[in-house]
Design a protein around this motif. Structure first.
Motif, PDB file in Angstrom:
ATOM      1  N   VAL A  44      35.932  49.228   5.109  1.00  0.00           N
ATOM      2  CA  VAL A  44      36.216  48.315   6.208  1.00  0.00           C
ATOM      3  C   VAL A  44      36.712  46.995   5.615  1.00  0.00           C
ATOM      4  O   VAL A  44      36.306  46.617   4.508  1.00  0.00           O
ATOM      5  N   PRO A  45      37.589  46.287   6.325  1.00  0.00           N
ATOM      6  CA  PRO A  45      38.064  45.012   5.799  1.00  0.00           C
ATOM      7  C   PRO A  45      36.970  43.938   5.859  1.00  0.00           C
ATOM      8  O   PRO A  45      36.466  43.619   6.925  1.00  0.00           O
ATOM      9  N   LEU A  46      36.605  43.428   4.685  1.00  0.00           N
ATOM     10  CA  LEU A  46      35.546  42.420   4.555  1.00  0.00           C
ATOM     11  C   LEU A  46      36.098  41.137   3.959  1.00  0.00           C
ATOM     12  O   LEU A  46      36.852  41.180   2.982  1.00  0.00           O
ATOM     13  N   VAL A  47      35.680  40.008   4.511  1.00  0.00           N
ATOM     14  CA  VAL A  47      36.016  38.718   3.917  1.00  0.00           C
ATOM     15  C   VAL A  47      35.267  38.603   2.595  1.00  0.00           C
ATOM     16  O   VAL A  47      34.049  38.783   2.544  1.00  0.00           O
ATOM     17  N   THR A  48      36.001  38.319   1.523  1.00  0.00           N
ATOM     18  CA  THR A  48      35.388  38.252   0.192  1.00  0.00           C
ATOM     19  C   THR A  48      35.319  36.846  -0.368  1.00  0.00           C
ATOM     20  O   THR A  48      34.533  36.590  -1.275  1.00  0.00           O
ATOM     21  N   GLU A  49      36.137  35.943   0.156  1.00  0.00           N
ATOM     22  CA  GLU A  49      36.151  34.577  -0.381  1.00  0.00           C
ATOM     23  C   GLU A  49      36.693  33.621   0.671  1.00  0.00           C
ATOM     24  O   GLU A  49      37.617  33.963   1.408  1.00  0.00           O
ATOM     25  N   ILE A  50      36.116  32.445   0.741  1.00  0.00           N
ATOM     26  CA  ILE A  50      36.589  31.371   1.607  1.00  0.00           C
ATOM     27  C   ILE A  50      37.144  30.274   0.704  1.00  0.00           C
ATOM     28  O   ILE A  50      36.442  29.790  -0.193  1.00  0.00           O
ATOM     29  N   ALA A  51      38.386  29.880   0.936  1.00  0.00           N
ATOM     30  CA  ALA A  51      39.009  28.839   0.119  1.00  0.00           C
ATOM     31  C   ALA A  51      38.494  27.469   0.544  1.00  0.00           C
ATOM     32  O   ALA A  51      38.601  27.100   1.716  1.00  0.00           O
ATOM     33  N   PRO A  52      37.921  26.705  -0.388  1.00  0.00           N
ATOM     34  CA  PRO A  52      37.446  25.368  -0.055  1.00  0.00           C
ATOM     35  C   PRO A  52      38.590  24.517   0.516  1.00  0.00           C
ATOM     36  O   PRO A  52      39.700  24.523  -0.023  1.00  0.00           O
ATOM     37  N   GLY A  53      38.336  23.868   1.630  1.00  0.00           N
ATOM     38  CA  GLY A  53      39.333  23.005   2.257  1.00  0.00           C
ATOM     39  C   GLY A  53      40.386  23.749   3.045  1.00  0.00           C
ATOM     40  O   GLY A  53      41.252  23.131   3.649  1.00  0.00           O
TER      41      GLY A  53
END
Length: 92
Positions: A44-53
């Motif tokens: 399943v498509p999972l969010v793996t990283e959030i870019a700061p800013g």
């Protein structure tokens, strides 16, 4: 938002119980998160990283581990990674 799910949908259909629609504008042409998954990798498509800013971090509702159920009202079920990216790049 059903933890750990992220879902975008069309305004005409209500979200399933326990989920939240997340809509935000790109910053510098980017949504500000990375994901992995799709039928081509049998995940399943999972969010793996959030870019700061980035847009996702600024919005604050997207988080690592969220399942991307739909993009621009289109279900991600049965889609490959590249097809999901194509939905995210579209202006729909």
């Amino acid at each position: 938002m059903r933890l750990p799910r992220l879902r975008e949908r069309s305004p005409a259909s209500p979200p399933p119980p326990g989920t939240e629609d997340v809509a935000f504008s790109k910053i510098d042409g980017r949504l500000g998160f990375s994901f992995q998954g799709g039928t081509d990798v049998q995940s399943v498509p999972l969010v793996t990283e959030i870019a700061p800013g980035g847009a996702a971090a600024t919005d604050g509702r997207v988080y690592t581990g969220a399942i991307i159920e739909a993009v621009n009202g289109m279900s991600t079920d049965g889609l490959t990674h590249d097809q999901i990216i194509g939905l995210m790049k579209s202006d729909a």
